[in-house]
Design an enzyme around this catalytic site. Structure first.
Site, PDB file in Angstrom:
ATOM      1  N   LYS A   1     -10.268  12.814   7.939  1.00  9.57           N
ATOM      2  CA  LYS A   1      -9.842  12.444   9.283  1.00  9.57           C
ATOM      3  C   LYS A   1      -9.797  13.674  10.180  1.00  9.57           C
ATOM      4  O   LYS A   1      -9.567  14.777   9.690  1.00  9.57           O
ATOM      5  CB  LYS A   1      -8.409  11.867   9.234  1.00  9.57           C
TER       6      LYS A   1
ATOM      7  N   LYS B   1       0.858  -1.193   0.000  1.00  8.69           N
ATOM      8  CA  LYS B   1       0.000   0.000   0.000  1.00  8.69           C
ATOM      9  C   LYS B   1       0.888   1.234   0.000  1.00  8.69           C
ATOM     10  O   LYS B   1       1.725   1.401   0.884  1.00  8.69           O
ATOM     11  CB  LYS B   1      -0.900  -0.001   1.240  1.00  8.69           C
TER      12      LYS B   1
ATOM     13  N   GLU C   1      -9.106   3.613   1.932  1.00  7.44           N
ATOM     14  CA  GLU C   1      -8.547   3.734   0.581  1.00  7.44           C
ATOM     15  C   GLU C   1      -7.444   2.732   0.286  1.00  7.44           C
ATOM     16  O   GLU C   1      -7.198   2.404  -0.870  1.00  7.44           O
ATOM     17  CB  GLU C   1      -8.021   5.161   0.369  1.00  7.44           C
TER      18      GLU C   1
ATOM     19  N   ARG D   1      -7.276  -0.494   0.863  1.00  6.78           N
ATOM     20  CA  ARG D   1      -7.804  -1.717   0.248  1.00  6.78           C
ATOM     21  C   ARG D   1      -8.228  -1.469  -1.190  1.00  6.78           C
ATOM     22  O   ARG D   1      -8.276  -2.402  -1.999  1.00  6.78           O
ATOM     23  CB  ARG D   1      -8.949  -2.276   1.118  1.00  6.78           C
TER      24      ARG D   1
ATOM     25  N   ASP E   1     -12.017   6.940   3.374  1.00  5.84           N
ATOM     26  CA  ASP E   1     -10.855   6.726   4.238  1.00  5.84           C
ATOM     27  C   ASP E   1     -10.424   5.254   4.276  1.00  5.84           C
ATOM     28  O   ASP E   1      -9.385   4.925   4.831  1.00  5.84           O
ATOM     29  CB  ASP E   1     -11.169   7.220   5.656  1.00  5.84           C
TER      30      ASP E   1
HETATM   31  N1  BES Z   1      -4.147   4.604   6.873  1.00  3.84           N
HETATM   32  C1  BES Z   1      -5.271   4.297   7.668  1.00  3.84           C
HETATM   33  C2  BES Z   1      -4.972   3.306   8.785  1.00  3.84           C
HETATM   34  C3  BES Z   1      -3.996   3.765   9.850  1.00  3.84           C
HETATM   35  C4  BES Z   1      -4.459   4.283  11.034  1.00  3.84           C
HETATM   36  C5  BES Z   1      -2.634   3.604   9.678  1.00  3.84           C
HETATM   37  C6  BES Z   1      -3.576   4.669  12.007  1.00  3.84           C
HETATM   38  C7  BES Z   1      -1.739   3.985  10.657  1.00  3.84           C
HETATM   39  C8  BES Z   1      -2.213   4.517  11.822  1.00  3.84           C
HETATM   40  C9  BES Z   1      -6.370   3.684   6.803  1.00  3.84           C
HETATM   41  O1  BES Z   1      -6.429   4.143   5.503  1.00  3.84           O
HETATM   42  C10 BES Z   1      -7.683   4.020   7.436  1.00  3.84           C
HETATM   43  O2  BES Z   1      -8.028   5.160   7.458  1.00  3.84           O
HETATM   44  N2  BES Z   1      -8.379   2.986   7.916  1.00  3.84           N
HETATM   45  C11 BES Z   1      -9.652   3.134   8.507  1.00  3.84           C
HETATM   46  C12 BES Z   1     -10.540   2.066   7.912  1.00  3.84           C
HETATM   47  C13 BES Z   1     -12.011   2.278   8.108  1.00  3.84           C
HETATM   48  C14 BES Z   1     -12.489   3.550   7.438  1.00  3.84           C
HETATM   49  C15 BES Z   1     -12.735   1.081   7.535  1.00  3.84           C
HETATM   50  C16 BES Z   1      -9.500   2.956  10.018  1.00  3.84           C
HETATM   51  O3  BES Z   1      -8.658   2.170  10.458  1.00  3.84           O
HETATM   52  O4  BES Z   1     -10.220   3.621  10.736  1.00  3.84           O
HETATM   53 ZN    ZN Z   2      -4.625   4.793   4.718  1.00  6.71          ZN
HETATM   54 MN    MN Z   3      -7.561   5.914   5.276  1.00  2.00          MN
END
Ligand code: BES
Ligand code: ZN
Ligand code: MN
Length: 527
Positions: free
Chosen positions: A303, A291, A375, A377, A373
């Site tokens: 966010k 990724k 993104e 996947r 968010d």
């Molecule tokens: N990049 C984030 C995940 C992340 C969070 C990485 C904290 C490092 C530290 C990812 O893209 C994300 O935003 N994931 C969401 C998924 C949800 C919207 C299904 C999450 O984990 O809240």
């Molecule tokens: Zn992310």
């Molecule tokens: Mn994200």
């Protein structure tokens, strides 16, 4: 008084690519066009091997117990003083213990460093050397390390030094003084053999890890999809048996990669897919897919600001697969790998994608976007289908900072491992144990596979209420991977960044994944 940091290495060749890539390859300037630094990171200590201990250097003695090992470089009188100091200090040779002695004999400093692991008491020469060099960052003197008992241990100590003294200080202009840069010598019998081991393997492994840390640390105004591509291409320049393929947006659009192009459509810095194959053996490759979100604002599902800066490292998986390929290729490992970086910047904007949008992926399967968010996947959906179709790998491992959920479950010492088959999980767990980068297996369950299905499209990228977050992400990616292809998913969202220093990884970018995947590629061959 502020001193102009003349010691910093000027990145004559890399800077125009990195900071001014926008004017060079586009009609308009993206961002301000003013590079934030003209310097490289400060000069580190060079690492050398020698049979003899230099006479006037500071001496670092590694030991796995309370005995002073029989090392060269000390006179009888000095030896007696050091042994007395050890006895007086309750020093047991445990990892994390050290003893700083000054005023003994002619040496500016003698430091005793424990190497025994807490669990099985076996010595960890890497960590001992790494913490020693970190503690001597300000010591303006040449260093010699003794106590590693054989050439293999000496080469491991060198790896510890190279990882432990890493720094990312190129943006600090207003500095009084850089860290000490006098050389460091690993001394002992078999120095020539240690040097050979280092030159053939650990040196390149260290370079791979450090390359990843640099990319992770770069702010997103310097590192975006195209500059990631250029820096990575430069790192592979001149290495044998390497082929590089770059897909820009137009190319990806032709291939119906609606998911990865969609994630980047809110940003003027368009998406890219970078594919690096290294053929050091015949047969089908191992595919490593990362990724590569160069910044994750969340997009329209934006966010909150707290901690958002850390999303500059949301490309850690992509960097890790490239660092692994770099290490394997430079060390001419007898393996066949293909590394894929799925690169995009996730920004809100007038042209950004929206919750509710439906996108079509490379193979035709469709996705309903419930959160912009989720993104990671999305970019992976196109990347895993493309590499499986075009490169026919015998197995595929994806690595991603995918979910906050994995960090809440496992903390910062284990990455999450998902695999359909136990045999595949075991391959990964063995590589983890050997490399020292830890994994913990988390569940894939058929019940969650149904939960990712969408009302309007094939699958939805979020809003899966009945599955744990990290598992939902794994199932989503798995939906795009044929059941017959051995596959593992690594969620590294908890381990990509260290909140405090560790012996092999100073505070900040961890470079997680290179040691693990380098080991995996060497051990896992097509049947
Ligand atoms: N990049 C984030 C995940 C992340 C969070 C990485 C904290 C490092 C530290 C990812 O893209 C994300 O935003 N994931 C969401 C998924 C949800 C919207 C299904 C999450 O984990 O809240
Ligand atoms: Zn992310
Ligand atoms: Mn994200």
């Amino acid at each position: 008084m502020t001193k102009f940091p003349t010691q910093r290495l000027a990145l004559c060749a890399a800077i125009p690519l990195l900071a001014m890539a926008a004017p060079a390859q586009a009609q308009s300037v993206i961002g301000s066009g003013v590079p934030a630094s003209l310097n490289g990171n400060s000069q580190e200590r060079s690492i050398d091997f020698a049979e003899q201990v230099p006479a006037s250097s500071a001496l670092i003695i590694l030991t796995e117990n309370a005995e002073l090992p029989d090392v060269a470089g000390l006179s009888v009188a000095e030896r007696n003083s050091v042994a007395a100091a050890i006895a007086a200090a309750d020093f047991k040779g445990k990892q994390g213990q050290s003893l700083m002695l000054r005023g003994i004999g002619e040496r500016p400093l003698i430091m005793i460093v424990g190497a025994a692991r807490p669990d099985d008491k076996s010595p960890d020469w890497r960590a001992a050397a790494g913490s020693a060099v970190q503690n001597l960052m300000k010591e303006e003197t040449e260093l010699a390390i003794v106590g590693a008992p054989d050439p293999a241990a000496m080469a491991e100590a060198a790896l510890g030094l190279a990882l432990g003294q890493y720094r990312f200080d190129r943006y600090q202009y207003d500095v009084e003084k850089n860290p000490a840069s006098q050389k460091i010598i690993i001394a002992g019998t078999g120095a020539g053999e240690a040097q050979m081991l280092w030159d053939n393997r650990q040196k390149h492994l260290a370079e791979g890890v450090r390359f990843v840390r640099d990319l992770q640390s770069e702010p997103a105004n310097a590192l975006y999809p195209q500059s990631f591509v250029e820096r990575t291409r430069a790192a592979f320049a001149g290495i044998a048996n390497v082929r590089i393929e770059i897909l820009d947006e137009a190319a990806m659009r032709k291939l119906n990669m609606g998911a990865i192009v969609g994630v980047g459509q809110g940003s003027p810095r368009g998406s890219r897919m970078m594919i690096v194959s290294y053929r050091g053996a015949s047969g089908p490759p191992l595919a490593l897919v990362g990724k590569g979100i160069t910044f994750d604002t969340g997009g329209i599902s934006i966010k909150p600001n707290k901690g958002m800066w850390a999303m500059k490292a949301d490309m850690s998986g992509a960097a890790a697969v490239m660092g692994t390929a770099l290490s394997l290729a430079k060390s001419r490992a007898p393996v066949n790998v293909v590394a894929v970086a799925a690169l995009a910047e996730n920004m809100p904007g007038a042209n950004a994608q929206r919750p509710g949008d439906v996108v079509r992926t490379y193979g035709g399967k469709t996705i309903e976007i419930l959160s912009t968010d989720a993104e990671g996947r999305l970019v992976l959906a196109d990347a895993v289908q493309y590499v499986a179709d075009r490169y026919k790998p015998f197995a595929l491992v994806d690595i991603a900072t995918l979910t906050g959920s994995v960090g809440r479950a496992l903390g910062d010492q284990y990455a999450g491992l998902f695999a359909r088959e136990d045999a595949v999980a075991d391959q990964l767990l063995n590589a983890a144990a050997e490399s020292g980068e830890h994994l913990w297996r988390l569940p894939l369950h058929p019940a969650y596979a149904k939960a990712v299905r969408s009302d309007i499209a094939d699958v939805k990228n979020s809003g899966v209420t009945d599955a744990p977050g990290a598992s939902a992400g794994a199932h989503f990616i798995g939906y795009f991977i044929d059941e017959s292809l051995p596959w593992a998913h690594l969620d590294i969202a908890g381990v990509d960044w260290n909140s405090s220093s560790r012996p092999l990884s100073p505070k900040g970018a961890s470079g997680f994944g290179v040691r693990l995947l380098d080991q995996l590629a060497r051990d896992w061959k097509a049947e």
